[in-house]
Design a protein around this motif. Structure first.
Motif, short mmCIF file in Angstrom:
data_model
loop_
_atom_site.label_atom_id
_atom_site.label_comp_id
_atom_site.label_asym_id
_atom_site.label_seq_id
_atom_site.Cartn_x
_atom_site.Cartn_y
_atom_site.Cartn_z
N SER A 131 15.50 34.80 8.90
CA SER A 131 14.00 34.31 8.45
C SER A 131 14.12 33.75 7.19
N VAL A 132 12.72 33.19 6.74
CA VAL A 132 12.57 32.75 5.45
C VAL A 132 11.62 33.54 5.00
N GLU A 133 11.58 33.69 3.72
CA GLU A 133 10.74 34.72 2.88
C GLU A 133 9.88 33.76 1.88
N LEU A 134 8.74 33.95 1.65
CA LEU A 134 8.01 33.63 0.38
C LEU A 134 7.39 34.77 -0.06
N GLY A 135 8.05 35.46 -1.10
CA GLY A 135 7.63 36.64 -1.65
C GLY A 135 6.55 36.33 -2.61
N LEU A 185 6.87 21.99 1.04
CA LEU A 185 7.73 23.24 1.41
C LEU A 185 8.37 23.45 2.72
N THR A 186 7.90 22.72 3.75
CA THR A 186 8.65 22.60 4.66
C THR A 186 9.90 21.70 4.72
N GLY A 187 9.84 20.46 3.96
CA GLY A 187 11.09 19.62 3.67
C GLY A 187 11.89 20.33 2.79
N ALA A 188 11.58 21.23 1.96
CA ALA A 188 12.55 21.87 1.30
C ALA A 188 13.37 23.22 2.08
N ILE A 189 12.60 23.76 2.98
CA ILE A 189 13.27 24.70 3.77
C ILE A 189 14.21 23.79 4.57
N SER A 237 0.80 -1.11 0.08
CA SER A 237 -0.09 -0.04 -0.01
C SER A 237 0.89 1.23 0.13
N ARG A 238 1.87 1.30 -0.85
CA ARG A 238 2.77 2.48 -1.12
C ARG A 238 2.08 3.66 -1.58
N THR A 239 2.36 4.97 -1.14
CA THR A 239 1.48 5.98 -1.80
C THR A 239 2.76 6.79 -2.23
N THR A 240 2.70 7.19 -3.64
CA THR A 240 3.76 7.98 -4.32
C THR A 240 3.32 9.56 -4.14
N VAL A 241 4.18 10.30 -3.52
CA VAL A 241 4.03 11.71 -3.33
C VAL A 241 4.88 12.43 -4.26
N ALA A 242 4.28 13.11 -4.98
CA ALA A 242 5.28 14.01 -5.92
C ALA A 242 5.99 15.32 -5.44
N VAL A 243 7.14 14.98 -5.95
CA VAL A 243 8.37 15.69 -5.73
C VAL A 243 8.23 17.02 -6.56
N ARG A 244 8.24 18.34 -5.84
CA ARG A 244 8.17 19.45 -6.89
C ARG A 244 9.38 20.35 -6.39
N GLU A 245 9.47 21.44 -6.94
CA GLU A 245 10.75 22.54 -7.02
C GLU A 245 9.75 23.50 -6.33
N TRP A 246 10.39 24.06 -5.05
CA TRP A 246 10.03 25.05 -4.10
C TRP A 246 11.03 26.17 -4.05
N ASP A 247 10.42 27.37 -4.25
CA ASP A 247 11.36 28.85 -4.31
C ASP A 247 11.02 29.37 -2.90
N PHE A 248 12.01 29.98 -2.32
CA PHE A 248 12.11 30.80 -0.99
C PHE A 248 13.39 31.45 -0.83
#
Length: 106
Positions: A83-87, A62-66, A4-15
């Protein structure tokens, strides 16, 4: 046996990671030798009284990327992230823009 594996999409995050203080000359020299900071995921942007890293990381969240970006600072002693900014552009690019978010300048 059923899996019962679930595949989660990896994506690119900008910050943006804002540093507590500009880099010293010694820290700049150290940065030049750190492969993890020179692989294209982070770009240093310096001003007269500031320093920040513009980041683009692949992760499921996003939290994983940060967290991945912040982990790199273990190899960069004395450099602290303030700090971390998301413009507005990052919010739009990350798919997080809502009517409450000011649109990014064109």
């Amino acid at each position: 046996m059923i899996s019962s594996r679930t595949t989660v999409a990896v994506r690119e995050w900008d910050f943006i990671l804002h540093l507590q203080a500009p880099l010293t000359p010694e820290q700049s020299d150290t940065l030049d030798g750190l492969d993890s900071f020179n692989d294209g995921r982070m770009s240093l942007v310096e001003g007269p009284d500031s320093a920040e890293f513009w980041c683009s990381f692949d992760a499921e969240t996003l939290t994983g990327a940060i967290a991945s970006a912040l982990d790199l600072f273990q190899d960069f002693p004395g450099v602290l992230v303030r700090s971390v900014e998301l413009g507005p552009r990052a919010l739009e690019y990350n798919g997080m823009a809502t009517p409450a978010v000011v649109p990014a300048p064109q």
